[in-house]
Scaffold this motif. Structure first.
Motif, PDB file in Angstrom:
ATOM      1  N   ASN A 195      10.089   7.385   4.883  1.00  0.00           N
ATOM      2  CA  ASN A 195      10.670   6.482   4.020  1.00  0.00           C
ATOM      3  C   ASN A 195      10.873   5.026   4.644  1.00  0.00           C
ATOM      4  OD1 ASN A 195      10.189   8.071   1.816  1.00  0.00           O
ATOM      5  ND2 ASN A 195      12.273   8.898   2.165  1.00  0.00           N
ATOM      6  N   VAL A 196      10.653   3.963   3.910  1.00  0.00           N
ATOM      7  CA  VAL A 196      10.760   2.655   4.664  1.00  0.00           C
ATOM      8  C   VAL A 196      11.854   1.977   3.675  1.00  0.00           C
ATOM      9  CG1 VAL A 196       9.742   0.530   5.157  1.00  0.00           C
ATOM     10  CG2 VAL A 196       8.567   2.564   5.471  1.00  0.00           C
ATOM     11  N   TYR A 197      12.993   1.628   4.194  1.00  0.00           N
ATOM     12  CA  TYR A 197      14.025   1.138   3.074  1.00  0.00           C
ATOM     13  C   TYR A 197      13.861  -0.544   3.127  1.00  0.00           C
ATOM     14  CZ  TYR A 197      15.902   5.738   3.175  1.00  0.00           C
ATOM     15  OH  TYR A 197      15.833   7.284   2.834  1.00  0.00           O
ATOM     16  N   ASN A 198      13.780  -1.087   2.178  1.00  0.00           N
ATOM     17  CA  ASN A 198      13.918  -2.501   2.080  1.00  0.00           C
ATOM     18  C   ASN A 198      15.201  -3.089   1.842  1.00  0.00           C
ATOM     19  OD1 ASN A 198      13.067  -5.325   1.455  1.00  0.00           O
ATOM     20  ND2 ASN A 198      12.201  -4.802  -0.411  1.00  0.00           N
ATOM     21  N   ASN A 237       0.830  -1.088  -0.140  1.00  0.00           N
ATOM     22  CA  ASN A 237       0.128   0.043   0.010  1.00  0.00           C
ATOM     23  C   ASN A 237       0.787   1.219   0.009  1.00  0.00           C
ATOM     24  OD1 ASN A 237      -2.169  -1.635   0.059  1.00  0.00           O
ATOM     25  ND2 ASN A 237      -2.445  -1.554   2.340  1.00  0.00           N
ATOM     26  N   MET A 238       2.253   1.161   0.182  1.00  0.00           N
ATOM     27  CA  MET A 238       3.011   2.249   0.162  1.00  0.00           C
ATOM     28  C   MET A 238       3.397   2.715  -1.061  1.00  0.00           C
ATOM     29  SD  MET A 238       5.477   1.404   3.249  1.00  0.00           S
ATOM     30  CE  MET A 238       4.883   0.814   4.889  1.00  0.00           C
ATOM     31  N   THR A 239       3.508   3.880  -1.377  1.00  0.00           N
ATOM     32  CA  THR A 239       4.155   4.363  -2.779  1.00  0.00           C
ATOM     33  C   THR A 239       5.670   4.307  -2.774  1.00  0.00           C
ATOM     34  OG1 THR A 239       4.068   6.797  -2.012  1.00  0.00           O
ATOM     35  CG2 THR A 239       1.983   5.795  -3.094  1.00  0.00           C
ATOM     36  N   GLY A 240       6.376   3.959  -4.014  1.00  0.00           N
ATOM     37  CA  GLY A 240       7.742   4.058  -4.139  1.00  0.00           C
ATOM     38  C   GLY A 240       7.991   2.776  -4.997  1.00  0.00           C
ATOM     39  N   ASP A 241       9.377   2.437  -4.837  1.00  0.00           N
ATOM     40  CA  ASP A 241       9.646   1.138  -5.641  1.00  0.00           C
ATOM     41  C   ASP A 241      10.005   0.084  -4.700  1.00  0.00           C
ATOM     42  OD1 ASP A 241      12.285   2.072  -4.642  1.00  0.00           O
ATOM     43  OD2 ASP A 241      12.937   2.910  -6.254  1.00  0.00           O
ATOM     44  N   GLU A 242      10.968  -0.826  -5.273  1.00  0.00           N
ATOM     45  CA  GLU A 242      11.384  -2.091  -4.744  1.00  0.00           C
ATOM     46  C   GLU A 242      12.385  -1.487  -3.471  1.00  0.00           C
ATOM     47  OE1 GLU A 242       9.337  -4.981  -4.182  1.00  0.00           O
ATOM     48  OE2 GLU A 242       8.223  -3.696  -5.569  1.00  0.00           O
ATOM     49  N   ARG A 243      13.154  -0.737  -3.520  1.00  0.00           N
ATOM     50  CA  ARG A 243      14.108  -0.148  -2.700  1.00  0.00           C
ATOM     51  C   ARG A 243      13.702   0.620  -1.507  1.00  0.00           C
ATOM     52  NH1 ARG A 243      19.373  -0.309  -4.442  1.00  0.00           N
ATOM     53  NH2 ARG A 243      19.944   1.570  -3.436  1.00  0.00           N
ATOM     54  N   VAL A 244      12.813   1.549  -1.621  1.00  0.00           N
ATOM     55  CA  VAL A 244      12.356   2.563  -0.889  1.00  0.00           C
ATOM     56  C   VAL A 244      10.971   2.875  -1.074  1.00  0.00           C
ATOM     57  CG1 VAL A 244      13.517   4.547  -1.988  1.00  0.00           C
ATOM     58  CG2 VAL A 244      12.876   4.719   0.421  1.00  0.00           C
ATOM     59  N   ARG A 245      10.140   3.058  -0.260  1.00  0.00           N
ATOM     60  CA  ARG A 245       8.716   3.374  -0.122  1.00  0.00           C
ATOM     61  C   ARG A 245       8.304   4.257   0.921  1.00  0.00           C
ATOM     62  NH1 ARG A 245       5.121  -1.745  -2.460  1.00  0.00           N
ATOM     63  NH2 ARG A 245       6.453  -2.324  -4.261  1.00  0.00           N
ATOM     64  N   HIS A 246       7.400   5.212   0.720  1.00  0.00           N
ATOM     65  CA  HIS A 246       6.989   6.268   1.674  1.00  0.00           C
ATOM     66  C   HIS A 246       5.633   5.655   2.533  1.00  0.00           C
ATOM     67  CE1 HIS A 246       6.896   9.882   3.454  1.00  0.00           C
ATOM     68  NE2 HIS A 246       5.564  10.126   3.324  1.00  0.00           N
ATOM     69  N   CYS A 247       5.969   5.726   3.671  1.00  0.00           N
ATOM     70  CA  CYS A 247       4.650   5.344   4.619  1.00  0.00           C
ATOM     71  C   CYS A 247       3.842   6.784   4.826  1.00  0.00           C
ATOM     72  CB  CYS A 247       5.265   4.549   5.662  1.00  0.00           C
ATOM     73  SG  CYS A 247       3.869   4.352   6.826  1.00  0.00           S
TER      74      CYS A 247
END
Length: 169
Positions: free
Chosen positions: A39-42, A23-33
């Motif tokens: 930012n949430v880092y994978n 449900n977060m926007t972004g790509d597979e490396r980082v998305r915004h909560c």
């Protein structure tokens, strides 16, 4: 954490987030909560150097998505065990596919046992011969029988139907 040698195994999630990654926007490396506005880092999509840099330059809270193997090892993009396992899985899949194709096609490519005066069998004739032989293979034959049952011979006394009959006596 960086005063000495950086150790990925020291990374811990202090307070788990229950927002869904999908449900977060972004790509597979980082998305915004949207909930915590961070930012949430994978970590699985970052290499060890990128994770170390992220942790050292962070001022305040850093959100991460961690994957741990059964032995507690944090997985990163350049994890040697993960890369090695991926290579083994890929090689196994390719070898299995090649063996399967070989088992199916090798008999088709084999020259027939006919004399030199006769022309070699056509592809369709050879295919039909291999298909007939395949019904006898242990597992493959059972599957083939379900997909394409072979014709069955019927024996018995023959009766002649009246002309214009429906095919049933």
């Amino acid at each position: 954490m960086t005063a000495e040698k950086f150790d990925l195994q020291q990374l811990q999630i202090a307070s788990p987030c229950y927002e869904r990654w999908e449900n977060m926007t972004g790509d597979e490396r980082v998305r915004h909560c949207a909930s915590c506005k961070l930012n949430v880092y994978n970590v699985r999509e970052l290499n060890k150097a990128e994770v170390e840099e992220l942790v050292t330059r962070a001022s305040g809270r850093v959100c991460m998505r961690l994957y741990r193997r059964w032995d507690g090892t944090v997985l990163t993009k350049d994890c040697p065990v993960g890369v090695s396992r991926a290579r083994v899985r890929l090689a196994s899949a390719l070898l299995t596919a090649a063996a399967f194709v070989g088992v199916l096609l090798l008999p088709l490519l084999r020259l027939g046992s006919r004399g030199s005066s006769e022309p070699p069998p056509t592809f369709q004739e050879r295919f039909d011969q291999v298909k007939e032989e395949a019904y006898e293979w242990p597992v493959f034959g059972t599957i083939l029988e379900e997909i394409s049952p072979r014709p069955r011979a019927i024996m018995g006394a023959m009766i002649r139907l009246p002309s214009g009959g429906s095919g049933h006596p």
